[in-house]
Design an enzyme around this catalytic site. Structure first.
Site, PDB file in Angstrom:
ATOM      1  N   THR A 193       0.916  -1.310   0.061  1.00 38.72           N
ATOM      2  CA  THR A 193       0.166   0.173   0.191  1.00 38.72           C
ATOM      3  C   THR A 193       0.940   1.339  -0.169  1.00 38.72           C
ATOM      4  O   THR A 193       1.909   0.971  -0.065  1.00 38.72           O
ATOM      5  CB  THR A 193      -0.878   0.193   1.283  1.00 38.72           C
ATOM      6  OG1 THR A 193      -1.628   1.265   1.121  1.00 38.72           O
ATOM      7  CG2 THR A 193      -0.066   0.193   2.432  1.00 38.72           C
ATOM      8  N   ASN A 211      -6.645  17.150  -6.766  1.00 39.89           N
ATOM      9  CA  ASN A 211      -5.650  16.753  -7.790  1.00 39.89           C
ATOM     10  C   ASN A 211      -5.086  17.669  -8.459  1.00 39.89           C
ATOM     11  O   ASN A 211      -4.070  17.611  -9.107  1.00 39.89           O
ATOM     12  CB  ASN A 211      -5.714  15.457  -8.269  1.00 39.89           C
ATOM     13  CG  ASN A 211      -5.606  14.218  -7.167  1.00 39.89           C
ATOM     14  OD1 ASN A 211      -4.412  14.148  -6.550  1.00 39.89           O
ATOM     15  ND2 ASN A 211      -6.834  13.401  -6.661  1.00 39.89           N
TER      16      ASN A 211
END
Lengths: 413, 413
Positions: free
Chosen positions: A194, A408
């Protein structure tokens, strides 16, 4: 706002004997925030890890892989920075990661080989390693066994909440402690690992057991979540077994091994799901449960196709039961000989289960009003039966909202 | 607003002898707009098509595949509706598609087998075929060779502009005409076909030549574009060769065959790129040109990984040269033995080319100011050299903006 997740209270995070954590401000990217974490691991502990499969893996990932393959029982410290991923930085990045290990080793009186480095943040910019090194003495001075809460905060990037999980239970008549932290909210589609996850237990676990265990735990937790399908350059999941508790495992045939594994799995799954609940812009937590496949791999293909479809994700954001988009994603998932006549799709939420699709079309009893009602829930399961076999796989994801785009588009500003 | 695309003027779309088009309002989804298109094809013409690889392919796609495999030179009509995709509709959907062919055949005095049906719109809802059939006489009454402009409008769904392209040129001393239309803006990641594309030429092309040609044209045009990575259930691309012009090809060795192919390719690429320029929420048109791979397939993998990354797409939306995201996408594209040391990345716009990355890190001469300036352009090329071989592939895509989320969250409302 994460979906049904709050950071546990500091006092609910059990210290793990033999593991001390310290945090500091190193001004690596932004001033005025803790961005450096040191984890000191007592001698005798074992450490294992899994890392991103991204070919542009970060410099610290390269260093970690090399060291763990040679010294699985010789790791004495982890040094973690946020604000800079030290990825896509070439040879200069590698030298910076090595320097941080040398400095950490000198400070703790151990060799550089005993130190694992981790970085997370913006890619393609050189790590300001001198600032990192200048921050190390403060992190060392802060070392304490009850510092998991502070460390969970210090490893955050775009996370809106710190992620931690902890469990103390009785195993084979003895007390087992497991505590972990994770970070990540975007560029999340772990592949064998992860973003960053660190879990420690006070059990003793032999290196030969720990290496397969960390893979197994990752496969059932961090490798089952996705926010945006972007596999990070820095994914790392580390399992530490300090051996300072009452339990000890060498062969895996000792009493309590299965329960210990289950406890580690539980903490890992909580940490992995917390990443999705705090996924960038997430307003819904969605479980894609695929059953009836020939292999787990094909079930995962279908689950990820649905989980990654921007059309499915925006429909969840809008609470719009435009469920044909789910069929389309199942159809392009890559099972070339899938017979759509055998596929069934259910929508499930709040204890209710509604059959949406069967025999290639809309289920006879399905009413749009039912779909609309269930789509309002903050936690929704899409259950898909492929009608081909016995295999199954589950993937956790979130919706795609305006906030994902905003976060983003503005990440570096 | 599409990126640098305007619908050609009606008079610039050359009629193709032997092909008549008619449009009508059938009230299939919304009242007051043309949603039914009929294309009548003169006897002697040949027809070929490629269709979606989605396993949940729409009922009309199933019918088209069946008919074209049996009667490639017997197709006399296309019947096209928007507002409903007739996909995920099971056996009832198939019956509806067949009914529309029977009615069209009766109206035009041909058999149902000579009719190909096409649908586009919302998935998982039954096609109101009686309304479609009721609209057919008006569409027939409207049939004309100079109706391409009207047809381009009548096949739109979330498209903001109608898409058409046309070319008349001299080939081997004779006049060649090629005219086509396409539609599509979301659920765009064609796999062997596109949403809907129809191109006609007045050349005669034998069925044995036309079938491979339609695949070759699709592979170099519609199969190189992506908006959101969602492969539609309804992708269909049809090539019609009426044989009413001066050119005729049976073996492909006749003079003018290569030029004819080039003309068809040019029109197809314009139509395919128009879909991306009008991609849902698109504010930028982005070319991902990958070179230096071992195979075209691995170049396509890399190009699509970059083109589909939500992080790359939002960075383009923000004009933010956060180019490490491109490296991350290259790294997870699935080339297991990729050596990042050999990879180079350039950003190109407005005639300028800037080397961004080499040897696994930032290029020495790269300056953020250069990246920022180029990212402002509405048309940007990301050129990637993999440093492994001689193969290349190009994919066209757009950015991911707030409008994409808005359009798809509100699609059915």
């Amino acid at each position: 706002m994460p979906v049904n997740y709050v950071t546990p209270e500091p006092e609910s995070l059990f210290p793990v004997a033999g593991i001390r954590l310290g945090v500091a401000e190193a001004n690596i990217r932004k001033a005025g925030r803790k961005d450096l974490t040191l984890i000191e691991i007592a001698p005798g502990a074992t450490v294992a890890g899994v890392f991103t499969q991204n070919r542009f893996c970060a410099a610290p990932v390269q260093v970690c892989r090399e060291r763990l393959s040679h010294h699985p029982d010789g790791i004495r410290a982890l040094v973690i920075n946020t604000g800079n991923a030290n990825a896509g930085t070439g040879e200069a990045g590698l030298q910076a990661a090595l320097k941080s290990c040398v400095a950490t080793g000198e400070l703790l009186g151990t060799s550089a080989d005993a130190v694992l480095p981790f970085s997370t943040g913006v890619i393609h910019e050189l790590l300001p390693v001198e600032r990192l090194i200048a921050g190390l003495p403060a992190a060392r001075a802060n070392l304490a066994e009850n510092n998991w809460f502070a460390a969970a905060h210090a490893i955050m990037t775009t996370d809106t909440v710190a992620k931690a999980a902890s469990k103390q239970c009785s195993v084979a008549g003895k007390t087992l402690t497991v505590t972990g932290i994770s970070k990540g909210a975007g560029m999340i589609r772990p592949n064998m690992a992860t973003m960053l996850g660190f879990i420690a237990t006070d059990a003793a676990i032999a290196p030969a057991l720990l290496a397969p265990l960390v893979k197994e735990v990752a496969d059932q937790s961090f490798n089952c979540v996705t926010v945006d399908g972007d596999t990070s350059t820095n994914d790392s999941f580390i399992l530490m077994a300090s051996g300072k508790g009452a339990l000890s495992f060498v062969s895996g045939e000792e009493p309590g091994w299965m329960d210990t594994k289950a406890a580690l799995m539980e903490v890992a799954l909580q940490l992995a799901q917390a990443i999705v609940r705090d996924g960038e812009g997430a307003s819904k937590f969605i479980t894609i449960a695929v059953e009836g496949g020939n292999t787990r791999e094909e079930c995962r293909k279908v689950a990820y196709a649905v989980a990654h479809s921007p059309l499915v994700k925006t429909a969840f954001f809008a609470s719009d039961p435009n469920l044909g988009r789910i069929l389309a994603a199942i159809g392009y998932a890559g099972i070339d000989d899938l017979s759509v006549e055998g596929v069934k799709v259910w929508l499930e939420a709040a204890g209710e289960s509604v059959l949406v699709s069967e025999r290639g079309g809309r289920a006879t009893a399905y009413r749009e009003a039912d779909g609309s009602r269930l789509m309002q829930s903050a936690e929704i399961t899409v259950r898909i039966h492929l009608g081909r076999g016995e295999a199954a796989a589950t993937v956790y994801t979130c919706d795609l909202s305006h906030d994902y785009v905003s976060i983003n588009a503005d990440y570096r500003s």
